[in-house]
Design a protein around this motif. Sequence first.
Motif, short mmCIF file in Angstrom:
data_model
loop_
_atom_site.label_atom_id
_atom_site.label_comp_id
_atom_site.label_asym_id
_atom_site.label_seq_id
_atom_site.Cartn_x
_atom_site.Cartn_y
_atom_site.Cartn_z
N TYR A 138 10.60 -16.98 0.03
CA TYR A 138 9.24 -16.64 -0.39
C TYR A 138 8.82 -15.29 0.20
O TYR A 138 8.19 -14.46 -0.49
N TYR A 149 0.76 -22.51 6.33
CA TYR A 149 -0.60 -22.65 5.81
C TYR A 149 -1.31 -21.31 5.67
O TYR A 149 -2.14 -21.13 4.76
N PRO A 199 0.22 -18.19 2.45
CA PRO A 199 -0.29 -18.20 1.08
C PRO A 199 -1.76 -17.79 0.98
O PRO A 199 -2.16 -17.11 0.02
N ALA A 201 2.81 -22.38 -2.46
CA ALA A 201 2.18 -22.99 -1.29
C ALA A 201 2.33 -24.51 -1.32
O ALA A 201 2.57 -25.15 -0.28
N GLY A 230 -2.38 -28.82 -0.20
CA GLY A 230 -1.96 -27.68 -1.00
C GLY A 230 -2.83 -27.45 -2.22
O GLY A 230 -2.86 -26.34 -2.78
N TYR A 279 -5.28 -24.44 -2.30
CA TYR A 279 -4.91 -23.08 -2.69
C TYR A 279 -5.29 -22.81 -4.15
O TYR A 279 -5.66 -21.69 -4.51
#
Length: 553
Positions: free
Chosen positions: A18, A77, A80, A112, A121, A124
Amino acid sequence: MFDNNKKIDFGWQFLRYYSVARLIIALLLFLLPFIAKSQSGLYDQDLYTTAAISYVILASLLLFLSFVEHQFHIQAYTQPFTDILLLSLLAYAGQTDSAGYIVLMALVAIFALLLVRNRLGMLYGIFVSIGLVLIYRFREGSFDQTFYSEVSLQIAGILVVTLLGNILARRLTYYEEETAEQQRSIAHMHRLNSQIIEKMNRGIIVVDEQHRIRHINQTAWYGLGLPDTPIGKPLAAITDDLDYQLKRAFRSSHEGLPFRATNTGPQLLPRFVSLNANNMTLILLDNYSDVIKKAQQLKLASLGQLTASIAHEIRNPLSAINQSIQLLLESASENEQDQQLMEIIERQSKRINEIIDNIQKVSKRKPPERQVLLLDRFLPSFINEYQQGLQEKAVITTEGVAPGLKVAFDQSQLKQVLSNLFDNALKYSFLNTNKYQLHLTAGRDPLSGDLFLDVIDEGSGVSLEEKDKIFEPFYTTNHNGTGLGLYISKELCDANQARLDCIPVAFGGACFRISFDTTSFSIDSELAEQLAELEDEESSQAADTRLHEDRRR
């Protein structure tokens, strides 16, 4: 359940992928306006450039942190959220058409979810929706019907994609747990199979088509004489006999011939099994000596029962024959031929009686009462006792019996073993040299570390053909022998966790080696206690000796 450490390992790997993707996207966002020469189309060029440079620097830093592997949950955490914030700034300051930025923000929300793997999640997706609203609010300045329709559809799409991403993340977590559980089961079965193979009483060797050893278990390693690092070596370098038999194996399952890898090792019976995978061959090694020994024990047990039942009926006639022969021998018969015949009858009667006694000793053998013996004390005492019972003078020399050599053995049974070996050694030395002499030597085996005691005679030696037969019951090369002396001696050594072997001698003669197991001192508590008492006694005697020497000085 899925191991939490394994989860974090997967998480770090995904976070690094990522972070690499983030750095590439940040560089593209920074360079594309200059490559396409569309700086004039930016809503706020200074803010866009500042945000893009900051994003590249931050992406490089986060990539470095993903390799450091510190505080995974905090990074998972916060990263993202940082991406959504910077992409929102770039979408605000960038081109009028912000659809591309919105797609990137939605992808960040999905990534995320895959990273954190829980319901939090979903936040997000909400952050992306809030960012979208703020972008339009500050760029357009007012809300109209078109704005509501367009933004509502985009927010709905983002939330639906986020929800689907959450379902996908939970499915992936479940599949990972299942996969990890299967991997653990497979690893556990592999370890269990390896332990079973290592602890098997049957030797196992796997060789490839070039006859190189690929696997060998502990039993086979011991049976082949403890070779040094056998894995990868040619089989011929470990044992020529087994390699020769393997080359002659012509069927997929073929039983070979018994062989010995070392002079003092067990007799092994190989079986060759062809493995179709990778042209490998499985070699199974059975201890042929144990098979023969069990057969001999059954034979002697049956013979012992039979002898016990008829011993009385046989000994009564034997006693009458012996008494009659004694009376005839004492009578003054001048016929020399009659005298010789009566002496033959007497010898053979005594031999039959001795065979009966030996068979009964084997069948009614008592379990040994092992104790710690100091060879430097035991041997001189036994040699003196043995020589007192001889009719002829014998020369018995010793070498290497250093003070402090300790063995565990039943004292009376060790005397019986040495008496049998001494009798044979003196007899065959006299036949070859016309002198009664033998030689004793002691030492420590360099491979196993066990103590040994060798009884060496001056006879003609033992041939290779006889070497594997002399310990069989009733096998003898002497017409007056019973063929049970060496067998009984070997049985007594086995009962005391020792080993009796016939080993070759370079300068002629025969050498019978008793190998003592010294590991019993650490296993048997009674022997360990006796050993401690002996060591205390030796320490006390050494202290008294030093004190006496100091006084003399």
